[in-house]
Design a protein around this motif. Sequence first.
Motif, mmCIF file in Angstrom:
data_model
loop_
_atom_site.group_PDB
_atom_site.id
_atom_site.type_symbol
_atom_site.label_atom_id
_atom_site.label_comp_id
_atom_site.label_asym_id
_atom_site.label_seq_id
_atom_site.Cartn_x
_atom_site.Cartn_y
_atom_site.Cartn_z
ATOM 1 N N ALA A 76 22.006 3.171 123.894
ATOM 2 C CA ALA A 76 22.363 4.559 124.164
ATOM 3 C C ALA A 76 21.579 5.605 123.286
ATOM 4 O O ALA A 76 21.107 6.655 123.339
ATOM 5 N N ILE A 77 21.545 5.117 121.886
ATOM 6 C CA ILE A 77 21.047 6.050 120.896
ATOM 7 C C ILE A 77 19.578 5.902 120.956
ATOM 8 O O ILE A 77 18.688 6.917 120.783
ATOM 9 N N LEU A 78 18.847 4.816 121.129
ATOM 10 C CA LEU A 78 17.334 4.859 121.491
ATOM 11 C C LEU A 78 16.941 5.462 122.520
ATOM 12 O O LEU A 78 15.712 6.075 122.451
ATOM 13 N N VAL A 79 17.372 5.064 123.686
ATOM 14 C CA VAL A 79 16.845 5.560 124.793
ATOM 15 C C VAL A 79 17.692 6.572 125.670
ATOM 16 O O VAL A 79 16.966 6.881 126.877
ATOM 17 N N GLY A 80 18.869 6.824 125.281
ATOM 18 C CA GLY A 80 19.620 7.819 126.162
ATOM 19 C C GLY A 80 20.916 6.940 126.638
ATOM 20 O O GLY A 80 20.406 5.985 127.219
ATOM 21 N N PRO A 81 22.006 7.790 127.076
ATOM 22 C CA PRO A 81 22.982 7.115 127.798
ATOM 23 C C PRO A 81 22.721 6.465 129.002
ATOM 24 O O PRO A 81 23.261 5.594 129.439
ATOM 25 N N TYR A 82 22.228 7.248 129.985
ATOM 26 C CA TYR A 82 22.074 6.833 131.235
ATOM 27 C C TYR A 82 21.046 5.472 131.356
ATOM 28 O O TYR A 82 21.285 4.503 131.839
ATOM 29 N N THR A 83 19.970 5.638 130.724
ATOM 30 C CA THR A 83 18.785 4.770 130.569
ATOM 31 C C THR A 83 19.467 3.470 129.654
ATOM 32 O O THR A 83 19.345 2.262 130.187
ATOM 33 N N ASP A 208 10.507 10.167 116.323
ATOM 34 C CA ASP A 208 10.345 10.832 117.927
ATOM 35 C C ASP A 208 10.546 9.907 119.181
ATOM 36 O O ASP A 208 10.489 10.075 120.184
ATOM 37 N N LEU A 209 10.521 8.600 118.853
ATOM 38 C CA LEU A 209 10.992 7.593 119.727
ATOM 39 C C LEU A 209 12.302 7.331 119.838
ATOM 40 O O LEU A 209 12.632 6.711 120.809
ATOM 41 N N VAL A 210 13.184 7.868 119.075
ATOM 42 C CA VAL A 210 14.529 7.732 119.291
ATOM 43 C C VAL A 210 15.443 8.887 119.920
ATOM 44 O O VAL A 210 15.289 10.109 119.467
ATOM 45 N N TYR A 211 16.117 8.578 120.990
ATOM 46 C CA TYR A 211 16.487 9.632 121.918
ATOM 47 C C TYR A 211 17.368 10.429 121.037
ATOM 48 O O TYR A 211 17.713 11.688 121.171
ATOM 49 N N GLY A 212 18.461 9.645 120.227
ATOM 50 C CA GLY A 212 19.381 10.454 119.512
ATOM 51 C C GLY A 212 19.153 11.228 118.392
ATOM 52 O O GLY A 212 19.808 11.855 117.621
ATOM 53 N N ALA A 213 17.580 10.946 118.045
ATOM 54 C CA ALA A 213 17.036 11.914 116.827
ATOM 55 C C ALA A 213 16.392 13.040 117.405
ATOM 56 O O ALA A 213 15.529 13.386 116.460
ATOM 57 N N ARG A 214 16.507 13.377 118.487
ATOM 58 C CA ARG A 214 15.806 14.457 118.970
ATOM 59 C C ARG A 214 15.864 15.816 118.262
ATOM 60 O O ARG A 214 16.806 16.034 117.849
ATOM 61 N N GLY A 215 14.967 16.353 118.066
ATOM 62 C CA GLY A 215 15.050 17.630 116.881
ATOM 63 C C GLY A 215 15.227 17.186 115.526
ATOM 64 O O GLY A 215 15.085 18.284 114.789
ATOM 65 N N LEU A 216 15.179 15.865 115.264
ATOM 66 C CA LEU A 216 15.300 15.658 113.717
ATOM 67 C C LEU A 216 14.083 16.050 113.025
ATOM 68 O O LEU A 216 12.975 15.778 113.465
ATOM 69 N N HIS A 217 14.241 16.899 111.865
ATOM 70 C CA HIS A 217 12.946 17.289 111.114
ATOM 71 C C HIS A 217 13.216 17.306 109.707
ATOM 72 O O HIS A 217 14.139 17.861 109.029
ATOM 73 N N GLN A 218 12.393 16.644 108.842
ATOM 74 C CA GLN A 218 12.559 16.548 107.551
ATOM 75 C C GLN A 218 11.452 17.286 106.979
ATOM 76 O O GLN A 218 10.379 16.725 106.793
ATOM 77 N N PRO A 219 11.632 18.698 106.532
ATOM 78 C CA PRO A 219 10.548 19.316 106.179
ATOM 79 C C PRO A 219 9.918 18.655 104.796
ATOM 80 O O PRO A 219 10.769 18.274 103.928
ATOM 81 N N LEU A 220 8.586 18.929 104.463
ATOM 82 C CA LEU A 220 8.051 18.267 103.310
ATOM 83 C C LEU A 220 8.110 19.167 102.280
ATOM 84 O O LEU A 220 8.205 20.598 102.620
#
Length: 354
Positions: A76-83, A208-220
């Motif tokens: 669920a976390i890697l590819v989404g709950p439905y997938t 970017d490959l982790v569905y549950g981490a969409r929008g995760l951004h660690q600014p430099l």
Amino acid sequence: MHVPDGFINAPVSAAAGVVAAGAVAVSLRGARRELGSERAAPLAGLVAAFIFAVQMLNFPVAAGTSGHLLGGALAAILVGPYTGVLCVSVVLLMQGVLFADGGLTALGVNITDMAITTTVVAYLVFRGLVKLLPRTRRSITSASFVAALLSVPAAAVVFTLIYAIGGTTDVSIGKVATAMVGVHVLIGIGEAVITALTVGAVVAVRPDLVYGARGLHQPLKLRVNGELVDAPAAEPAPAAARSSRKVWLIGLAASVVLAGFVSFYASADPDGLEKVAHDKGIDKKTEEHASSDSPLADYGVKDISNGRLSGGLAGVIGVGVTVVAGTGVFWALRRRRTSDAASTEAPAAQEKVS
């Protein structure tokens, strides 16, 4: 926690099959939205193969008892709950048909318990925690740990409820519930560790490959005049530069190594359900598996006497079959999504022209 034939009576098994079929149908529609990019289908197939491989690695949790990954939280976390529901369902189907693991008449029970329950519970817990925690990689990993931990005893509770309705032996449900939840809390710790380590590793290199981490951004961060400040946002890398092929190859290689070699050292003790079933007497009416004469039954290749070679080869075959079957299903869904989008856009374009 693979339920064999004979644990649950025919009417309840059939009802669970209807529930499972309905959930899979809903997941097929939902997965089309989650499989948004071309790389999503092979990655989802890889997740299914990885879950198959790790499920072969039973780990000890108590005296004479072992556990293994269920995989709903990870998927669920890697590819989404439905997938994710579809990933675990593909694994259960391959295990039941080819390896005589989990009854065929109990396939609906197993999908309801191991695919639907774990995925839904884990994703709801994960999303709730992510909303509360800071949006960081550490938060994603921590939320993954808690979600996976809770998903396993949740599956134990659902099995107990199903058994209370349709169990084929007269056993105290209170005793079954206590034993099932108790041992699966321990198994949940192992599930949580495996899930958090896997999600954390992927997030560290390719969030970017982790569905549950969409929008995760660690600014430099840059140090200016002795103070840390956010650097200007960089332009997103082109699709070609963000190829997932390397991640896919590494994941497939890891799955093959785990199933083909590491599995030989897995615990031989019965898993949580098997142990509880034997101790409480709910396995008295267990039926022989319909695929018990399969060439790959019990995770060994028929007519190969060397146990290490037989089990390792069966594991590699299982990984290969699962990644092909899973990728095929997800490619078909991806193509269906693309064709639906094209058919929707065509009338709109014609309307603009006219």
